[in-house]
Design a protein around this motif. Structure first.
Motif, PDB file in Angstrom:
ATOM      1  N   TYR A  31      28.096  43.856  41.825  1.00 22.61           N
ATOM      2  CA  TYR A  31      28.349  44.606  40.939  1.00 22.61           C
ATOM      3  C   TYR A  31      29.383  45.500  41.383  1.00 22.61           C
ATOM      4  O   TYR A  31      29.397  45.866  42.478  1.00 22.61           O
ATOM      5  N   LEU A  32      30.374  45.890  40.506  1.00 17.86           N
ATOM      6  CA  LEU A  32      31.635  46.736  40.904  1.00 17.86           C
ATOM      7  C   LEU A  32      31.660  47.567  39.812  1.00 17.86           C
ATOM      8  O   LEU A  32      31.826  47.173  38.567  1.00 17.86           O
ATOM      9  N   PHE A  33      31.955  48.756  40.112  1.00 13.49           N
ATOM     10  CA  PHE A  33      32.235  49.907  39.346  1.00 13.49           C
ATOM     11  C   PHE A  33      33.437  50.712  39.509  1.00 13.49           C
ATOM     12  O   PHE A  33      33.662  50.891  40.679  1.00 13.49           O
ATOM     13  N   TYR A  90      39.960  58.806  41.221  1.00 16.32           N
ATOM     14  CA  TYR A  90      39.229  57.316  40.670  1.00 16.32           C
ATOM     15  C   TYR A  90      38.511  56.716  41.761  1.00 16.32           C
ATOM     16  O   TYR A  90      38.949  56.492  42.982  1.00 16.32           O
ATOM     17  N   PHE A  91      37.165  56.559  41.693  1.00 16.43           N
ATOM     18  CA  PHE A  91      36.348  56.025  42.554  1.00 16.43           C
ATOM     19  C   PHE A  91      35.905  54.467  42.129  1.00 16.43           C
ATOM     20  O   PHE A  91      35.893  54.265  41.034  1.00 16.43           O
ATOM     21  N   CYS A  92      35.778  53.644  43.274  1.00 16.20           N
ATOM     22  CA  CYS A  92      35.209  52.372  43.100  1.00 16.20           C
ATOM     23  C   CYS A  92      33.779  52.444  43.507  1.00 16.20           C
ATOM     24  O   CYS A  92      33.699  53.168  44.794  1.00 16.20           O
ATOM     25  N   ALA A  93      32.795  51.620  43.219  1.00 15.56           N
ATOM     26  CA  ALA A  93      31.529  51.632  43.740  1.00 15.56           C
ATOM     27  C   ALA A  93      31.141  50.064  43.598  1.00 15.56           C
ATOM     28  O   ALA A  93      31.456  49.580  42.360  1.00 15.56           O
ATOM     29  N   SER A  94      30.159  49.875  44.475  1.00 19.52           N
ATOM     30  CA  SER A  94      29.767  48.243  44.566  1.00 19.52           C
ATOM     31  C   SER A  94      28.139  48.561  44.741  1.00 19.52           C
ATOM     32  O   SER A  94      27.542  49.530  45.315  1.00 19.52           O
TER      33      SER A  94
END
Lengths: 115, 112
Positions: A31-33, A90-94
């Protein structure tokens, strides 16, 4: 693992220009957000992917925003054309799973300034 | 609909003093609850999480949180704050069906 990697860390651009933010999730996460953080609105989910497929993009503010995940190790968030109100971090999360089943690991963020 | 409320925007404590950050949630079923910490210029790091079982959860850096269903709360505590704990703290709820919903955060200042 190096964790979630985002680039660039800082981006300054002029209104009307195209901006592309990049993210490399943790290997093995499915999953990537993408999130946006501002003082006014806090942390907002923009879009998330499962196995490279966009699942929910209801948080994407406008058609000027688009996100892609061409493979399991890379995602982009593009803003075209950019506007001053897009200035934010802007953040990316996984993660392995979604929501309550697993924690999300966040990258260091990209601070975008649109002048 | 699910939501998270962190009523304290900013808290200041003295180093060595105890700390409690409040979090209230709204969700129709048993929630999955998280506390994250964000240091300046950094991403969010998970402090602890609650899924089920013991309602008192231990986390990293000496933090703990207690889930109280009757009060719809998940308050974060630390018995003795260190200067390095100064940061922004976010409570979040996960429904298990979708994504995480974050509170607006509480900024912690630690004074000597």
């Amino acid at each position: 693992d190096a964790g979630v990697i985002q680039s660039p860390r800082h981006e300054v651009t002029e209104m009307g220009q195209e901006v592309t933010l990049r993210c490399k999730p943790i290997s093995g996460h499915d999953y990537l957000f993408w999130y946006r953080q501002t003082m006014m609105r806090g942390l907002e989910l923009l879009i998330y992917f499962n196995n490279n497929v966009p699942i929910d993009d209801s948080g994407m503010p406008e058609d000027r925003f688009s996100a892609k995940m061409p493979n399991a190790s890379f995602s982009t968030l593009k803003i075209q054309p950019s506007e001053p109100r897009d200035s934010a971090v802007y953040f990316c999360a996984s993660s392995f799973y979604i929501g309550g089943l697993s924690e999300q690991y966040f990258g260091p963020g990209t601070r975008l300034t649109v002048t | 609909a699910q939501s998270v409320t962190q009523p304290d925007i900013h808290i200041t404590v003295s180093e060595g003093a105890s700390l409690e950050l409040r979090c209230n949630y709204s969700y129709g079923a048993t929630p999955y609850l998280f506390w994250y910490v964000q240091s300046p210029g950094q991403g969010l790091q998970l402090l602890l999480k609650y899924f089920s079982g013991d309602t008192l959860v231990q986390g990293i850096k000496g933090f703990e949180a207690e889930f109280k269903r009757s009060q719809s709360s998940f308050n974060l505590r630390k018995p003795s704050v260190h200067w390095s704990d100064a940061a922004e703290y976010f409570c979040a709820v996960g429904t298990g069906a979708n994504n995480l919903f974050f509170g607006t955060g509480t900024r912690l200042t630690v004074i000597p």
